[in-house]
Every structure is written in structure tokens, then in C-alpha cells.
Design a protein around this motif. Structure first.
Motif, mmCIF file in Angstrom:
data_model
loop_
_atom_site.group_PDB
_atom_site.id
_atom_site.type_symbol
_atom_site.label_atom_id
_atom_site.label_comp_id
_atom_site.label_asym_id
_atom_site.label_seq_id
_atom_site.Cartn_x
_atom_site.Cartn_y
_atom_site.Cartn_z
ATOM 1 N N ASP A 1 -20.780 -2.366 -1.139
ATOM 2 C CA ASP A 1 -21.502 -1.089 -1.092
ATOM 3 C C ASP A 1 -20.578 0.111 -1.340
ATOM 4 O OD1 ASP A 1 -20.073 -1.079 1.227
ATOM 5 O OD2 ASP A 1 -21.792 -0.877 2.574
ATOM 6 N N GLY A 2 -19.359 -0.163 -1.793
ATOM 7 C CA GLY A 2 -18.464 0.909 -2.204
ATOM 8 C C GLY A 2 -17.573 1.495 -1.130
ATOM 9 N N ARG A 3 -17.561 0.914 0.063
ATOM 10 C CA ARG A 3 -16.716 1.443 1.126
ATOM 11 C C ARG A 3 -15.269 0.987 0.962
ATOM 12 N NH1 ARG A 3 -20.141 0.509 6.678
ATOM 13 N NH2 ARG A 3 -21.296 -1.023 5.450
ATOM 14 N N GLU A 4 -14.324 1.902 1.163
ATOM 15 C CA GLU A 4 -12.910 1.538 1.108
ATOM 16 C C GLU A 4 -12.479 1.026 2.473
ATOM 17 O OE1 GLU A 4 -9.164 4.208 1.044
ATOM 18 O OE2 GLU A 4 -9.559 3.743 -1.072
ATOM 19 N N LEU A 5 -11.831 -0.134 2.489
ATOM 20 C CA LEU A 5 -11.402 -0.777 3.722
ATOM 21 C C LEU A 5 -9.900 -1.026 3.658
ATOM 22 C CD1 LEU A 5 -14.213 -3.506 3.765
ATOM 23 C CD2 LEU A 5 -14.255 -1.317 4.987
ATOM 24 N N THR A 6 -9.216 -0.846 4.778
ATOM 25 C CA THR A 6 -7.780 -1.105 4.826
ATOM 26 C C THR A 6 -7.471 -2.135 5.910
ATOM 27 O OG1 THR A 6 -7.422 0.755 6.349
ATOM 28 C CG2 THR A 6 -7.159 1.186 3.992
ATOM 29 N N PHE A 7 -6.485 -2.985 5.623
ATOM 30 C CA PHE A 7 -6.080 -4.041 6.546
ATOM 31 C C PHE A 7 -4.565 -4.204 6.516
ATOM 32 C CE2 PHE A 7 -10.263 -5.134 4.881
ATOM 33 C CZ PHE A 7 -10.986 -5.495 6.007
ATOM 34 N N ASP A 8 -3.946 -4.260 7.688
ATOM 35 C CA ASP A 8 -2.556 -4.704 7.785
ATOM 36 C C ASP A 8 -2.620 -6.226 7.853
ATOM 37 O OD1 ASP A 8 -1.532 -2.103 7.897
ATOM 38 O OD2 ASP A 8 -1.802 -1.989 10.071
ATOM 39 N N HIS A 9 -2.563 -6.860 6.699
ATOM 40 C CA HIS A 9 -2.875 -8.289 6.634
ATOM 41 C C HIS A 9 -1.649 -9.186 6.797
ATOM 42 C CE1 HIS A 9 -1.394 -7.390 2.705
ATOM 43 N NE2 HIS A 9 -1.725 -8.523 2.152
ATOM 44 N N GLY A 10 -0.486 -8.587 7.078
ATOM 45 C CA GLY A 10 0.719 -9.366 7.324
ATOM 46 C C GLY A 10 1.163 -9.206 8.760
ATOM 47 N N ALA A 11 2.018 -8.212 8.995
ATOM 48 C CA ALA A 11 2.481 -7.920 10.353
ATOM 49 C C ALA A 11 1.500 -6.948 11.008
ATOM 50 C CB ALA A 11 3.874 -7.303 10.313
ATOM 51 N N PRO A 12 0.890 -7.314 12.128
ATOM 52 C CA PRO A 12 -0.102 -6.440 12.759
ATOM 53 C C PRO A 12 0.506 -5.321 13.584
ATOM 54 C CG PRO A 12 0.109 -8.466 14.016
ATOM 55 C CD PRO A 12 0.983 -8.626 12.801
#
Length: 368
Positions: free
Chosen positions: A53-64
Motif C-alpha cells: 500500500d506504499g508505506r515506507e518501513l524500516t528494520f534493523d535486520h542485523g544487530a538490534p
């Protein structure tokens, strides 16, 4: 060639390489950082995704997050904190037992300080590689590192054959510097074993473990989970989970979680698929499996509107190779190796190693 005398090349811009480059520059040593990726961070990278739906999402996908016990590292972290690069993540953590279906061993708030980069874990590396005296070249992988005996310096060649310059010293914070890879200019490792045989052997024999991570986004909070981070007990699939959107400096428009698989699960997948790049269909299947395990152990009140899996093939070292020295060092050739695999497999270990490598060069170049 007089300008070459104090030049040092740092290969890799994860936290260890970034810290090393920053410390070198602060001590008046000219430094250039080379990074194959589009930006800094390594395992501290922040992943940006766009939902359907076009929302930008961010994730610290390595070290939390990271914790600190070393006084020298703590001093550096306090400096970062004063600059707004890091903040304390004040949430409770614990354990979820998949047999009893209960949360256990819930930490008291403040029992152990957890720090995160703001607004992402890669913010620290970004700031360090943009400090005065540090040049950075992203998207520039090093394919060949040659020791010029007669000239007492190093020559660097890019993965595309481009000459990257001559340097008085080299720091490698990327273990792939000693391991053959497809993108190498020569088809072999950037550094020949004959140039640094002991270092090469130690790095090549370093045992590493794979992981898969699952990034999830929910439109509503998950009230069935009272913690923002926890490990899994009695699960062969999941090892731990944390709520990305609960960190300071992050958007709370939706609830985002990152789950890490167990080593056993990742090993089983890699045994079937090999180490080649995984297809989107395979990653989709892995995402479904990890999410199914999550939902079957902890019932949630809504379905995620976004889920995506990522493979960390060899980013997690399972031992250290330079405990006392904190880095590998060849003073004659002015070659250093730093990284979490030198001290301890975490952010604090990587920072301590980067500081140690910078100190080696500061001592030798300031006395020459």
C-alpha cells in the motif's frame, strides 16, 4: 608520492571499520574507506522496504541493539550519545517458553542498558565515515590488494579493475578480503595467502553461523506480547524477536517486528539450497515458515500486512581469533584485520577491535 606516507585504506564500513577510520582521522592520519555496498553499516545496516500500500518501513535486520562493559568503548558510546547518534532503549526483555506458552525471566527495566543507533543502527557508521579527515567510497569493492615490496606500500585495485591508489597501510574489517569471491578482479581472494599467511589461515578457518531474519509489520499493536524483545526457549525454528517500532527515534505509525531463526533452521535450509543467491519464491516460503512458527507459539490479534525474509549467510562468527590483541597485526607490512570476529561476536567487540587496529597504526606512523 609524498602524500602517500600517511595514507591508510580501510576496507569495509561496518561498525569496526567505521570506528577505526574515525580514530585514525582524529589522530591526523589520512584515511579512505572502501565499501562494496551502497552505504555503511554491515550487520548494523537499516533495511528500507515499501509495503504493497506504499508505506515506507524500516528494520534493523542485523544487530538490534548493543550493550557495553568495556570502559574504552563506553567512553566512545557516551560521545555518540552526546551527539545524538545513540540512545538507550528502555524496554523490558525476557524469554518465551514454547512448551509452557509463557513469558519467563522478565528483566527489570534498567538491569542492563541497551543502546540503539538513532534513527537507525547504521546512523553511527554514517556519522563516523563523514567525519573530518575520512574519505569514503561506497559501491567500490576492493578486488586486489598487492604489497609492493620495493616501494614499501600497498596498491589497491577495484573489483572492476580500477586502480584505487597506493597506501602506506591497510585495515581489513571484511573477512572476505582473505576469501575468494565471484566479484574479485582476479577470481581469487583480494590478498594472496603468500602476503599474509598466518592472518589468512586464521580468518579462513574462522567458523561462522548463518541466520534467517523475518521482518513483519502490523497495522495494530500486539497486546498478547508484553515485552519488546525476547528469546525463544524450546523452539527449533526461532531464536529471538524484538519490536523495531518501540526503539527511540523510530516511527510508531505501525508495529514492526524482526524475528531471527535458529542456526539449526538456517543450516537445514542452506543444506537444501546451497549458498547461492536465493530466489524470491524460496525467500517467500521461508518467510511463511518463520511467521507460522511465530503465530503458532504466540497468538496475535492481527495478520501482518508486510512480511519478508532475509538471509545472513556468514555474518555471525562463532568464536574469536584475537582475544588479547583485539585485532590481527603485521607491523612490517602495516596490515591490520579488525572485526567482531577478533574479540567477541557483537557490536561492542567490533568497536573494541576497530579501536585497537587504529591504535596500532597511530603508534607506528607517529613514530616513523
Amino acid at each position: 608520492m609524498t602524500t602517500v606516507a600517511s595514507k591508510v585504506a580501510v576496507i569495509g564500513c561496518g561498525i569496526s571499520g567505521a570506528v577505526c577510520a574515525s580514530q585514525l582521522a582524529r589522530n591526523g592520519i589520512s584515511v579512505t574507506v572502501f565499501e562494496l555496498g551502497r552505504g555503511p553499516g554491515g550487520r548494523m545496516s537499516q533495511r528500507r522496504e515499501i509495503s504493497e500500500d506504499g508505506r515506507e518501513l524500516t528494520f534493523d535486520h542485523g544487530a538490534p541493539y548493543f550493550t557495553v562493559t568495556n570502559p574504552d568503548v563506553m567512553s566512545l558510546v557516551h560521545d555518540w550519545e552526546s551527539r545524538g547518534l545513540v540512545a538507550e532503549w528502555k524496554e523490558r526483555f525476557g524469554v518465551f517458553d514454547c512448551v509452557s506458552k509463557k513469558f519467563q525471566d522478565i528483566e527489570k527495566e534498567g538491569l542492563r542498558k541497551k543502546y540503539v543507533g538513532v534513527p537507525g543502527m547504521n546512523s553511527i557508521c554514517k556519522a563516523l565515515c563523514n567525519e573530518s579527515g575520512v574519505q569514503h567510497r561506497f559501491g567500490n569493492g576492493v578486488g586486489k590488494i598487492e604489497w609492493l615490496e620495493d616501494e614499501d606500500m600497498w596498491s589497491l585495485i577495484g573489483v572492476n579493475g580500477e586502480h584505487l591508489g597506493h597506501y602506506k597501510g591497510v585495515v581489513s574489517s571484511d573477512r572476505l578480503t582473505f576469501i575468494p569471491r565471484v566479484t574479485s578482479a582476479t577470481g581469487g581472494p583480494p590478498i594472496d595467502m603468500d602476503v599474509a599467511p598466518e592472518m589468512t589461515l586464521k580468518v579462513k578457518e574462522l567458523p561462522v553461523t548463518p541466520r534467517f531474519v523475518l521482518m513483519l509489520a502490523f497495522g495494530e499493536p500486539l497486546p498478547s506480547i508484553p515485552l519488546k524483545g525476547f528469546s525463544f526457549k524450546n523452539s527449533e525454528v526461532l531464536s529471538w524477536a524484538y519490536c523495531e517500532s518501540s526503539k527511540p527515534g523510530r516511527s510508531s505509525a505501525c508495529e514492526r517486528w524482526v524475528l531471527h531463526s535458529t542456526v539449526k533452521y538456517a543450516d537445514n535450509i542452506i543444506a537444501q539450497t546451497g549458498h547461492q543467491k536465493l530466489s524470491s519464491d524460496t525467500l517467500t516460503k521461508i518467510a511463511e515458515e518463520l511467521n507460522c512458527e511465530f503465530e503458532s507459539t504466540i497468538p496475535v490479534n492481527s495478520l501482518p500486512f508486510f512480511k519478508r525474509a532475509h538471509r545472513w549467510g556468514s555474518a555471525f562468527p562463532s568464536t574469536s581469533i584475537a582475544d588479547e590483541e583485539k585485532c590481527l597485526w603485521d607491523g612490517k607490512k602495516r596490515l591490520a584485520v579488525c572485526g567482531d570476529f577478533c574479540v567477541s561476536p557483537n557490536v561492542e567487540g567490533a568497536v573494541a577491535s576497530g579501536m585497537a587496529a587504529a591504535m596500532k597504526f597511530t603508534d607506528i606512523l607517529s613514530s616513523s
